[in-house]
Design a protein around this motif. Structure first.
Motif, PDB file in Angstrom:
ATOM      1  N   LEU A 270       0.878  -1.166   0.000  1.00  0.00           N
ATOM      2  CA  LEU A 270       0.000   0.000   0.000  1.00  0.00           C
ATOM      3  C   LEU A 270       0.914   1.213   0.000  1.00  0.00           C
ATOM      4  O   LEU A 270       1.789   1.335   0.862  1.00  0.00           O
ATOM      5  N   GLN A 271       0.713   2.099  -0.982  1.00  0.00           N
ATOM      6  CA  GLN A 271       1.607   3.240  -1.119  1.00  0.00           C
ATOM      7  C   GLN A 271       0.879   4.430  -1.716  1.00  0.00           C
ATOM      8  O   GLN A 271      -0.198   4.289  -2.290  1.00  0.00           O
ATOM      9  N   THR A 272       1.506   5.604  -1.559  1.00  0.00           N
ATOM     10  CA  THR A 272       1.054   6.765  -2.300  1.00  0.00           C
ATOM     11  C   THR A 272       1.915   6.880  -3.551  1.00  0.00           C
ATOM     12  O   THR A 272       3.024   6.334  -3.620  1.00  0.00           O
ATOM     13  N   PHE A 273       1.393   7.583  -4.541  1.00  0.00           N
ATOM     14  CA  PHE A 273       2.097   7.771  -5.811  1.00  0.00           C
ATOM     15  C   PHE A 273       1.807   9.180  -6.292  1.00  0.00           C
ATOM     16  O   PHE A 273       0.644   9.593  -6.347  1.00  0.00           O
TER      17      PHE A 273
ATOM     18  N   ASP B 116       0.051  18.051  -6.371  1.00  0.00           N
ATOM     19  CA  ASP B 116      -1.160  17.891  -5.562  1.00  0.00           C
ATOM     20  C   ASP B 116      -2.096  16.797  -6.050  1.00  0.00           C
ATOM     21  O   ASP B 116      -3.212  16.675  -5.555  1.00  0.00           O
ATOM     22  N   VAL B 117      -1.670  15.997  -7.034  1.00  0.00           N
ATOM     23  CA  VAL B 117      -2.463  14.845  -7.471  1.00  0.00           C
ATOM     24  C   VAL B 117      -1.758  13.601  -6.939  1.00  0.00           C
ATOM     25  O   VAL B 117      -0.843  13.070  -7.556  1.00  0.00           O
ATOM     26  N   VAL B 118      -2.158  13.194  -5.742  1.00  0.00           N
ATOM     27  CA  VAL B 118      -1.553  12.039  -5.087  1.00  0.00           C
ATOM     28  C   VAL B 118      -2.569  10.910  -5.102  1.00  0.00           C
ATOM     29  O   VAL B 118      -3.729  11.093  -4.718  1.00  0.00           O
ATOM     30  N   THR B 119      -2.125   9.753  -5.565  1.00  0.00           N
ATOM     31  CA  THR B 119      -3.001   8.589  -5.566  1.00  0.00           C
ATOM     32  C   THR B 119      -2.626   7.667  -4.406  1.00  0.00           C
ATOM     33  O   THR B 119      -1.483   7.637  -3.962  1.00  0.00           O
ATOM     34  N   LEU B 120      -3.607   6.936  -3.943  1.00  0.00           N
ATOM     35  CA  LEU B 120      -3.401   5.880  -2.964  1.00  0.00           C
ATOM     36  C   LEU B 120      -3.551   4.576  -3.729  1.00  0.00           C
ATOM     37  O   LEU B 120      -4.577   4.350  -4.380  1.00  0.00           O
ATOM     38  N   GLU B 121      -2.517   3.747  -3.673  1.00  0.00           N
ATOM     39  CA  GLU B 121      -2.492   2.536  -4.494  1.00  0.00           C
ATOM     40  C   GLU B 121      -2.209   1.309  -3.645  1.00  0.00           C
ATOM     41  O   GLU B 121      -1.437   1.379  -2.696  1.00  0.00           O
TER      42      GLU B 121
ATOM     43  N   VAL C 148     -12.055  12.173 -10.786  1.00  0.00           N
ATOM     44  CA  VAL C 148     -12.169  11.467 -12.065  1.00  0.00           C
ATOM     45  C   VAL C 148     -11.294  12.162 -13.109  1.00  0.00           C
ATOM     46  O   VAL C 148     -10.637  11.507 -13.916  1.00  0.00           O
ATOM     47  N   GLU C 149     -11.261  13.498 -13.056  1.00  0.00           N
ATOM     48  CA  GLU C 149     -10.466  14.261 -14.030  1.00  0.00           C
ATOM     49  C   GLU C 149      -8.977  13.929 -13.922  1.00  0.00           C
ATOM     50  O   GLU C 149      -8.300  13.783 -14.941  1.00  0.00           O
ATOM     51  N   SER C 150      -8.469  13.809 -12.700  1.00  0.00           N
ATOM     52  CA  SER C 150      -7.046  13.481 -12.555  1.00  0.00           C
ATOM     53  C   SER C 150      -6.770  12.054 -13.025  1.00  0.00           C
ATOM     54  O   SER C 150      -5.749  11.791 -13.663  1.00  0.00           O
ATOM     55  N   ARG C 151      -7.680  11.130 -12.757  1.00  0.00           N
ATOM     56  CA  ARG C 151      -7.536   9.767 -13.264  1.00  0.00           C
ATOM     57  C   ARG C 151      -7.512   9.777 -14.787  1.00  0.00           C
ATOM     58  O   ARG C 151      -6.670   9.151 -15.424  1.00  0.00           O
TER      59      ARG C 151
END
Length: 161
Positions: free
Chosen positions: A90-93, A100-105, A128-131
Motif C-alpha cells: 500500500l503506497q502513495t504515488f 497535488d495529485v496524489v493517488t493511494l495505491e 475522475v479528471e485526474s484519473r
C-alpha cells in the motif's frame, strides 16, 4: 509477450483497477516490485531510462525515481504505507509534473498453481479528471510495457541471462 494487463477505469469513479498474471513465482514478482535495482530495470515504457533516487520498500519508507528520454525527465515519488512480504503493498504515488495529485495505491500479490502468480491492484485518484489525465497520457501502455519487461527480466534470471 507474456500475459495481458487488464485495466478497468469505471465511468464516474476516480479509480483504476488492474490485474496481471505472471508465469513466475510470487516471491520473484514481489521482489521485482520492491528491490530498487530490479524495479529500475522494468518499470514503464521501454524508451525511458529509470534512475532511483530513494527506494525504501518497507512500511513507512519513501521512494523517488526519475525516468528520462533524452532531455525530458519525469519524476515520481511517494511513501510505502504497508509492505507485507510476497503479499501486499500500500503506497502513495505522485507524478511531480501534476502537483497535488496524489493517488493511494495497493497491489496484492497472489501465488497461483504451477509456480505462477498474479498482481491485482487499485489506484484511487483525487478526482475522475485526474484519473482521466493519467489515462490520456498513456498509463495503460506504460504499465503494459513495464510488465512485459518484467516478464523478460524474470525469464532472463531463470535462464541465467
Amino acid at each position: 509477450m507474456g500475459n495481458p494487463l487488464t485495466l478497468n477505469a469505471p465511468a464516474g469513479e476516480p479509480l483504476l483497477e488492474y490485474h496481471r498474471d505472471f508465469d513466475f513465482p510470487v516471491s520473484d514478482v514481489f521482489r521485482a516490485h520492491t528491490d530498487p535495482d530490479l524495479y529500475a530495470r522494468w518499470v514503464g515504457p521501454r524508451d525511458l531510462d529509470t534512475r532511483i533516487d530513494a527506494f525504501e520498500a518497507r512500511s513507512g519508507g519513501t521512494y523517488r525515481f526519475v525516468q528520462s528520454r533524452g532531455d525530458d525527465e519525469f519524476a515520481f515519488r511517494g511513501m510505502f504505507h504497508t509492505v507485507r512480504q510476497d503479499e501486499f503493498v500500500l503506497q502513495t504515488f505522485e507524478f511531480e509534473g501534476y502537483p497535488d495529485v496524489v493517488t493511494l495505491e495497493y497491489s496484492a500479490f497472489t501465488a497461483l498453481p504451477g509456480g505462477r502468480s498474479s498482481v491485482q491492484g487499485r489506484s484511487l485518484y483525487p478526482s475522475v479528471e485526474s484519473r482521466d489525465q493519467f489515462l490520456t497520457n498513456g498509463i495503460e501502455d506504460g504499465m503494459s510495457a513495464g510488465y512485459d519487461q518484467l516478464d523478460e527480466l524474470l525469464a532472463s534470471a531463470r535462464t541465467g541471462g
